[in-house]
Write an enzyme that holds these catalytic residues in place. Structure first.
Site, PDB file in Angstrom:
ATOM      1  N   LYS A  48     -34.595   2.562 -61.440  1.00 27.56           N
ATOM      2  CA  LYS A  48     -35.034   2.851 -62.789  1.00 27.56           C
ATOM      3  C   LYS A  48     -36.545   2.751 -62.932  1.00 27.56           C
ATOM      4  O   LYS A  48     -37.113   3.245 -63.894  1.00 27.56           O
ATOM      5  CB  LYS A  48     -34.392   1.838 -63.765  1.00 27.56           C
ATOM      6  CG  LYS A  48     -32.889   1.838 -63.766  1.00 27.56           C
ATOM      7  CD  LYS A  48     -32.360   0.625 -64.592  1.00 27.56           C
ATOM      8  CE  LYS A  48     -30.863   0.562 -64.489  1.00 27.56           C
ATOM      9  NZ  LYS A  48     -30.349  -0.706 -65.074  1.00 27.56           N
ATOM     10  N   GLY A  49     -37.176   2.079 -61.987  1.00 30.60           N
ATOM     11  CA  GLY A  49     -38.581   1.709 -62.143  1.00 30.60           C
ATOM     12  C   GLY A  49     -39.548   2.868 -62.306  1.00 30.60           C
ATOM     13  O   GLY A  49     -40.635   2.710 -62.864  1.00 30.60           O
ATOM     14  N   GLU A 104     -41.929   7.220 -56.728  1.00 32.36           N
ATOM     15  CA  GLU A 104     -41.618   5.782 -56.732  1.00 32.36           C
ATOM     16  C   GLU A 104     -42.603   5.031 -57.627  1.00 32.36           C
ATOM     17  O   GLU A 104     -43.725   5.472 -57.845  1.00 32.36           O
ATOM     18  CB  GLU A 104     -41.700   5.228 -55.298  1.00 32.36           C
ATOM     19  CG  GLU A 104     -40.360   4.878 -54.693  1.00 32.36           C
ATOM     20  CD  GLU A 104     -39.672   3.669 -55.320  1.00 32.36           C
ATOM     21  OE1 GLU A 104     -39.831   3.398 -56.531  1.00 32.36           O
ATOM     22  OE2 GLU A 104     -38.951   2.997 -54.579  1.00 32.36           O
ATOM     23  N   ASP A 105     -42.170   3.898 -58.107  1.00 36.99           N
ATOM     24  CA  ASP A 105     -43.050   3.070 -58.926  1.00 36.99           C
ATOM     25  C   ASP A 105     -44.021   2.263 -58.064  1.00 36.99           C
ATOM     26  O   ASP A 105     -45.218   2.229 -58.320  1.00 36.99           O
ATOM     27  CB  ASP A 105     -42.239   2.136 -59.841  1.00 36.99           C
ATOM     28  CG  ASP A 105     -41.141   1.365 -59.102  1.00 36.99           C
ATOM     29  OD1 ASP A 105     -41.000   1.519 -57.858  1.00 36.99           O
ATOM     30  OD2 ASP A 105     -40.420   0.605 -59.763  1.00 36.99           O
ATOM     31  N   ASP A 108     -43.976  -1.760 -51.694  1.00 36.06           N
ATOM     32  CA  ASP A 108     -44.255  -3.172 -51.443  1.00 36.06           C
ATOM     33  C   ASP A 108     -44.041  -3.426 -49.944  1.00 36.06           C
ATOM     34  O   ASP A 108     -44.902  -3.100 -49.142  1.00 36.06           O
ATOM     35  CB  ASP A 108     -43.311  -3.982 -52.344  1.00 36.06           C
ATOM     36  CG  ASP A 108     -43.582  -5.464 -52.351  1.00 36.06           C
ATOM     37  OD1 ASP A 108     -44.733  -5.867 -52.162  1.00 36.06           O
ATOM     38  OD2 ASP A 108     -42.634  -6.241 -52.565  1.00 36.06           O
ATOM     39  N   LYS A 136     -48.908  -1.754 -52.591  1.00 36.78           N
ATOM     40  CA  LYS A 136     -49.268  -3.138 -52.234  1.00 36.78           C
ATOM     41  C   LYS A 136     -49.272  -3.240 -50.720  1.00 36.78           C
ATOM     42  O   LYS A 136     -48.343  -3.794 -50.122  1.00 36.78           O
ATOM     43  CB  LYS A 136     -48.165  -4.070 -52.752  1.00 36.78           C
ATOM     44  CG  LYS A 136     -48.448  -4.836 -54.010  1.00 36.78           C
ATOM     45  CD  LYS A 136     -47.349  -5.903 -54.133  1.00 36.78           C
ATOM     46  CE  LYS A 136     -46.887  -6.079 -55.540  1.00 36.78           C
ATOM     47  NZ  LYS A 136     -45.774  -7.052 -55.641  1.00 36.78           N
ATOM     48  N   VAL A 158     -46.030  -7.539 -60.472  1.00 36.28           N
ATOM     49  CA  VAL A 158     -46.420  -6.826 -61.695  1.00 36.28           C
ATOM     50  C   VAL A 158     -45.210  -6.258 -62.424  1.00 36.28           C
ATOM     51  O   VAL A 158     -44.189  -5.961 -61.811  1.00 36.28           O
ATOM     52  CB  VAL A 158     -47.434  -5.691 -61.393  1.00 36.28           C
ATOM     53  CG1 VAL A 158     -48.746  -6.261 -60.893  1.00 36.28           C
ATOM     54  CG2 VAL A 158     -46.871  -4.693 -60.387  1.00 36.28           C
ATOM     55  N   ASP A 164     -39.928  -3.814 -63.604  1.00 35.08           N
ATOM     56  CA  ASP A 164     -39.222  -4.912 -64.277  1.00 35.08           C
ATOM     57  C   ASP A 164     -39.285  -6.213 -63.509  1.00 35.08           C
ATOM     58  O   ASP A 164     -39.567  -6.253 -62.311  1.00 35.08           O
ATOM     59  CB  ASP A 164     -37.750  -4.553 -64.445  1.00 35.08           C
ATOM     60  CG  ASP A 164     -36.979  -4.670 -63.116  1.00 35.08           C
ATOM     61  OD1 ASP A 164     -37.392  -4.030 -62.136  1.00 35.08           O
ATOM     62  OD2 ASP A 164     -35.990  -5.421 -63.071  1.00 35.08           O
ATOM     63  N   ARG A 170     -39.881  -3.524 -68.711  1.00 31.17           N
ATOM     64  CA  ARG A 170     -40.119  -2.116 -68.362  1.00 31.17           C
ATOM     65  C   ARG A 170     -40.824  -1.374 -69.485  1.00 31.17           C
ATOM     66  O   ARG A 170     -41.535  -0.402 -69.252  1.00 31.17           O
ATOM     67  CB  ARG A 170     -38.780  -1.393 -68.103  1.00 31.17           C
ATOM     68  CG  ARG A 170     -38.010  -1.895 -66.903  1.00 31.17           C
ATOM     69  CD  ARG A 170     -36.841  -0.941 -66.638  1.00 31.17           C
ATOM     70  NE  ARG A 170     -35.816  -1.499 -65.774  1.00 31.17           N
ATOM     71  CZ  ARG A 170     -35.873  -1.538 -64.448  1.00 31.17           C
ATOM     72  NH1 ARG A 170     -36.928  -1.090 -63.819  1.00 31.17           N
ATOM     73  NH2 ARG A 170     -34.879  -2.043 -63.739  1.00 31.17           N
TER      74      ARG A 170
HETATM   75  P1  IMP Z   1     -40.101  -2.460 -51.118  1.00 31.14           P
HETATM   76  O1  IMP Z   1     -38.819  -1.984 -50.526  1.00 31.14           O
HETATM   77  O2  IMP Z   1     -40.396  -3.891 -50.762  1.00 31.14           O
HETATM   78  O3  IMP Z   1     -41.271  -1.544 -50.854  1.00 31.14           O
HETATM   79  O4  IMP Z   1     -39.879  -2.555 -52.661  1.00 31.14           O
HETATM   80  C1  IMP Z   1     -39.813  -1.463 -53.464  1.00 31.14           C
HETATM   81  C2  IMP Z   1     -39.150  -1.830 -54.770  1.00 31.14           C
HETATM   82  O5  IMP Z   1     -39.259  -3.217 -55.071  1.00 31.14           O
HETATM   83  C3  IMP Z   1     -39.866  -1.141 -55.890  1.00 31.14           C
HETATM   84  O6  IMP Z   1     -39.353   0.158 -56.094  1.00 31.14           O
HETATM   85  C4  IMP Z   1     -39.627  -2.075 -57.049  1.00 31.14           C
HETATM   86  O7  IMP Z   1     -38.411  -1.778 -57.659  1.00 31.14           O
HETATM   87  C5  IMP Z   1     -39.568  -3.440 -56.417  1.00 31.14           C
HETATM   88  N1  IMP Z   1     -40.868  -4.165 -56.505  1.00 31.14           N
HETATM   89  C6  IMP Z   1     -41.727  -4.436 -55.510  1.00 31.14           C
HETATM   90  N2  IMP Z   1     -42.813  -5.098 -55.944  1.00 31.14           N
HETATM   91  C7  IMP Z   1     -42.649  -5.221 -57.279  1.00 31.14           C
HETATM   92  C8  IMP Z   1     -43.461  -5.800 -58.328  1.00 31.14           C
HETATM   93  O8  IMP Z   1     -44.569  -6.316 -58.143  1.00 31.14           O
HETATM   94  N3  IMP Z   1     -42.928  -5.723 -59.566  1.00 31.14           N
HETATM   95  C9  IMP Z   1     -41.715  -5.148 -59.846  1.00 31.14           C
HETATM   96  N4  IMP Z   1     -40.938  -4.591 -58.914  1.00 31.14           N
HETATM   97  C10 IMP Z   1     -41.402  -4.632 -57.639  1.00 31.14           C
HETATM   98 MG    MG Z   2     -38.167   0.928 -57.528  1.00 31.78          MG
END
Ligand code: IMP
Ligand code: MG
Length: 184
Positions: A48-49, A104-105, A108, A136, A158, A164, A170
């Site tokens: 949803k992000g 994507e939002d 990370d 990030k 964040v 969220d 959100r």
């Molecule tokens: P990754 O798989 O670790 O890259 O994470 C991606 C997903 O984690 C994103 O699409 C977000 O939904 C969530 N996420 C990662 N960091 C944050 C943050 O700082 N705030 C909120 N959601 C996050």
């Molecule tokens: Mg996401």
């Protein structure tokens, strides 16, 4: 700050305000309009992000395009990636021979997008690119970089503009850093 709501009181500081988001998202859309001229891309909103970013990005894209949606979860209700990516809702459209842009939002650890791009590549799109509003890089756990990004941000959790914590925040119109005491 007598008029501050409880919601906004949970924010330590505003990292990216509405004007910054608007300008950057518009610039990204202009870039995509040039890069995808005549390609009728499919914009894939990762629910949803990404909804706020997706909606603002696509409204500034000035050519033919189509929308699709998929829902994926990696986090549960915490702030750390479990490494487990679950597809809750798959796309409706066939992406074979189509130009696909995953919206994507935030990137990370990168595990979510690593998994998602591998899965979608098996469907043989003409091209597959990733645009993320926030990056990030300090937390990356795999070799993946976004094709387009809005902002590189520090290693802080964040919320807002679609992002969220435990399903909340959100609806904030800006991106803010959550006070650690909210989730610790
Ligand atoms: P990754 O798989 O670790 O890259 O994470 C991606 C997903 O984690 C994103 O699409 C977000 O939904 C969530 N996420 C990662 N960091 C944050 C943050 O700082 N705030 C909120 N959601 C996050
Ligand atoms: Mg996401």
């Amino acid at each position: 700050m007598v008029n501050k709501t409880g919601l906004e009181n949970d924010i330590k500081y505003v990292l990216l305000d509405e004007a910054q988001l608007k300008d950057r998202v518009k610039a990204l859309a202009q870039q995509l309009t040039e890069d995808y001229k005549g390609k009728n891309p499919i914009f894939v909103c990762v629910l949803k992000g990404s909804v706020n970013f997706f909606s603002d990005l696509t409204r500034h894209f000035k050519d033919y395009c189509e929308y699709d949606f998929l829902a994926i979860s990696a986090y549960g209700n915490g702030t750390k990636n479990s490494g487990i990516v679950r597809i809750n809702k798959d796309m409706d459209m066939s992406i074979t021979d189509r130009h696909v842009i995953i919206v994507e939002d935030i990137m990370d650890s990168g595990l979510t997008l690593n998994h998602l791009t591998a899965m979608l590549r098996e469907r043989k799109p003409a091209s597959l690119k990733v645009i993320t509003l926030l990056d990030k890089p300090a937390r990356r756990e795999c070799a993946i970089t976004p094709d387009y990004y809005g902002f590189v941000i520090p290693n802080e959790f964040v919320v807002g503009y679609g992002l969220d914590y435990a399903g909340l925040y959100r609806n904030l119109p800006y991106i803010g850093v959550l006070k650690p005491e909210v989730y610790e």
